[in-house]
Write a protein that holds these residues in place. Structure first.
Motif, short mmCIF file in Angstrom:
data_model
loop_
_atom_site.label_atom_id
_atom_site.label_comp_id
_atom_site.label_asym_id
_atom_site.label_seq_id
_atom_site.Cartn_x
_atom_site.Cartn_y
_atom_site.Cartn_z
N ARG A 18 0.81 -1.23 0.00
CA ARG A 18 0.00 0.00 0.00
C ARG A 18 0.84 1.27 0.00
N ASN A 19 2.12 1.16 -0.25
CA ASN A 19 2.99 2.34 -0.28
C ASN A 19 3.01 2.93 -1.68
N LEU A 20 1.95 3.65 -2.02
CA LEU A 20 1.86 4.31 -3.32
C LEU A 20 2.66 5.61 -3.24
N VAL A 21 3.85 5.59 -3.82
CA VAL A 21 4.80 6.69 -3.70
C VAL A 21 4.26 7.94 -4.41
N THR A 22 4.37 9.10 -3.73
CA THR A 22 4.00 10.37 -4.36
C THR A 22 5.21 11.26 -4.63
N HIS A 23 6.28 11.12 -3.84
CA HIS A 23 7.47 11.95 -4.07
C HIS A 23 8.66 11.36 -3.31
N LEU A 24 9.86 11.65 -3.82
CA LEU A 24 11.11 11.26 -3.17
C LEU A 24 12.04 12.46 -3.11
N CYS A 25 12.85 12.53 -2.06
CA CYS A 25 13.82 13.61 -1.91
C CYS A 25 15.03 13.10 -1.14
N TRP A 26 16.23 13.30 -1.69
CA TRP A 26 17.45 12.83 -1.04
C TRP A 26 17.87 13.82 0.04
N VAL A 27 18.26 13.30 1.21
CA VAL A 27 18.73 14.16 2.30
C VAL A 27 20.18 14.53 2.02
N PRO A 28 20.51 15.84 1.98
CA PRO A 28 21.88 16.26 1.67
C PRO A 28 22.92 15.64 2.60
N ARG A 29 24.01 15.15 2.00
CA ARG A 29 25.16 14.60 2.72
C ARG A 29 24.85 13.38 3.57
N GLU A 30 23.72 12.73 3.32
CA GLU A 30 23.34 11.57 4.12
C GLU A 30 22.88 10.43 3.20
N PRO A 31 22.99 9.18 3.65
CA PRO A 31 22.52 8.05 2.85
C PRO A 31 21.04 7.77 3.10
N TYR A 32 20.23 8.83 3.08
CA TYR A 32 18.81 8.70 3.36
C TYR A 32 17.97 9.37 2.27
N VAL A 33 16.83 8.76 1.99
CA VAL A 33 15.85 9.33 1.06
C VAL A 33 14.52 9.46 1.78
N LEU A 34 13.91 10.63 1.66
CA LEU A 34 12.60 10.90 2.25
C LEU A 34 11.53 10.58 1.21
N GLN A 35 10.44 9.99 1.67
CA GLN A 35 9.39 9.58 0.75
C GLN A 35 8.01 9.86 1.31
N THR A 36 7.13 10.44 0.49
CA THR A 36 5.72 10.61 0.85
C THR A 36 4.88 9.59 0.10
N SER A 37 3.67 9.34 0.65
CA SER A 37 2.87 8.24 0.13
C SER A 37 1.38 8.54 0.21
N GLU A 38 0.62 7.83 -0.61
CA GLU A 38 -0.83 7.93 -0.55
C GLU A 38 -1.40 7.25 0.69
N ASP A 39 -0.57 6.48 1.41
CA ASP A 39 -1.05 5.87 2.66
C ASP A 39 -0.93 6.83 3.84
N LYS A 40 -0.68 8.13 3.54
CA LYS A 40 -0.68 9.23 4.51
C LYS A 40 0.56 9.26 5.40
N THR A 41 1.58 8.52 5.02
CA THR A 41 2.80 8.47 5.83
C THR A 41 3.98 9.12 5.12
N ILE A 42 5.00 9.46 5.93
CA ILE A 42 6.29 9.92 5.43
C ILE A 42 7.33 8.93 5.95
N ARG A 43 8.09 8.34 5.04
CA ARG A 43 9.10 7.35 5.40
C ARG A 43 10.49 7.90 5.12
N LEU A 44 11.43 7.54 5.98
CA LEU A 44 12.84 7.84 5.77
C LEU A 44 13.55 6.52 5.48
N TRP A 45 14.11 6.42 4.29
CA TRP A 45 14.75 5.18 3.85
C TRP A 45 16.27 5.27 4.00
N ASP A 46 16.86 4.19 4.52
CA ASP A 46 18.31 4.04 4.55
C ASP A 46 18.71 3.38 3.22
N ILE A 47 19.40 4.14 2.39
CA ILE A 47 19.72 3.67 1.05
C ILE A 47 20.78 2.57 1.07
#
Length: 357
Positions: A178-207
């Motif tokens: 159910r993680n229908l991705v709406t947008h991705l953004c890379w965190v500067p100088r970090e191995p993390y990507v921020l993600q928004t979703s249609e399931d109303k959540t914001i996830r921080l991914w360890d790349i």
């Protein structure tokens, strides 16, 4: 020639351009928080349209050039300071959904409803340098790593893919139900990507392992977009909604606490995009939002107070925002192309339209 926008308009040819005088709705918020002044904007230049249909996304390539895409399936590189189209890129079979520029480079990526991701070079041929196929549905997220070596893509197929930019190979895949991705953004100088979703959540991914490192408290509405501050300490997310329900932007702490810091409420329809404004003057930190209610708003980042509102009457849903330079914003719209707005500090703080293309 543009249609009438609910007020008298005067047009005259100026060196191959149109000069237009329109009464847009502009609101300047006083310190008492109650009284608003309605101000008529100044004359602005109207150039030949960059696109022949709705524009869905815009991104800054450098301090003079932007790239945009939309329903006409074409990516356009445009000099927003001179009003000239620099180059057009065609290769997608359906409308463009996302764009991501490679830092300090002439290269960028585009995503489309055709499920493809393509890499382009402004100084290369008009054909894509790479074509990345791996998603089963429309691609709705693109994020390039700060060192330009990796690309993360997301889709409505519930998956994130991590690509090696040099080889064009997919090196990791993650799927969350159910993680229908709406947008991705890379965190500067970090191995993390921020993600928004249609399931109303914001996830921080360890790349490094393409795993979820943190989930922020769920919101009440679909999260449509996210942006990370230049220092990597904060992020903003946007909510969909209607009639003022939802329709907000939210500021989050990306550091240890990862708490919600502030909310920005005042739009009446879905907030589609948000950006941190550059800190170039000794003023309070600010963010800008654009919405399907045809309004662009500037907010005090710390207090949530709305400092200025500019209504692009007749432009329909405002689909995307990008920072042009220290005092310029580029705003894509569904009905009337791309608008160049300037933040005027001469009389407090006021948004003005200076060009449209």
């Amino acid at each position: 020639m543009p249609t009438e926008r609910g007020s008298s308009e005067d047009f005259c040819a100026v060196m191959g351009k149109l000069q237009s005088k329109l009464k847009h709705s502009t609101y300047k918020y006083r310190h008492d928080g109650i009284i608003e002044e309605r101000i008529q904007t100044k004359t602005f230049q109207e150039y030949s349209p960059a696109h022949v249909d709705s524009v869905f996304v815009i991104a800054s390539l450098n301090s003079e050039l932007c790239v945009s895409g939309g329903k006409d399936k074409t990516v356009v590189a445009y000099n927003w300071k001179t009003g000239n189209v620099v180059k057009k890129f065609k290769g997608h079979e359906r409308e463009i959904t996302k764009l991501a520029c490679v830092p300090k480079s002439s290269q960028f990526f585009s995503a489309s409803r055709d499920r493809m991701v393509m890499m382009w070079d402004l100084h290369g041929s008009s054909q894509p340098k790479q074509q990345l196929a791996g998603h089963d549905m429309v691609v709705t997220g693109l994020a390039v790593s700060p060192d330009s070596s990796q690309l993360c893509t997301g889709s409505r197929d519930n998956t994130l893919l991590l690509w090696d930019v040099g080889t064009g190979q997919c090196v990791e895949k993650a799927c969350v139900s159910r993680n229908l991705v709406t947008h991705l953004c890379w965190v500067p100088r970090e191995p993390y990507v921020l993600q928004t979703s249609e399931d109303k959540t914001i996830r921080l991914w360890d790349i490094r392992r393409l795993q979820v490192a943190h989930m922020f408290p769920p919101k009440q509405h679909i999260q449509t977009y996210c942006e990370v501050s230049v220092d990597g300490h904060k992020c903003i997310s946007c909510s969909n909604g209607f009639g003022g329900e939802g329709c907000e932007a939210t500021l989050w702490d990306l550091r240890q606490t990862r708490n919600r810091i502030c909310e920005y409420k005042g739009h009446f329809q879905t907030v589609a995009s948000c950006v941190f404004l550059p800190k170039t003057l000794p003023l309070m930190p600010m963010i800008a939002t654009s919405s399907h209610d045809s309004k662009v708003k500037i907010w005090n980042q710390d207090t949530g107070a709305c400092l200025s509102t500019f209504s692009l009457d007749g432009s329909g849903p405002l689909t995307s925002l990008a920072v042009g330079d220290a005092d310029s914003l580029l705003c894509a719209s569904f009905n009337r192309g791309i608008h160049l707005l300037r933040v005027d500090y001469s009389q407090g703080l006021e948004l003005q339209q200076v060009a449209a293309f």
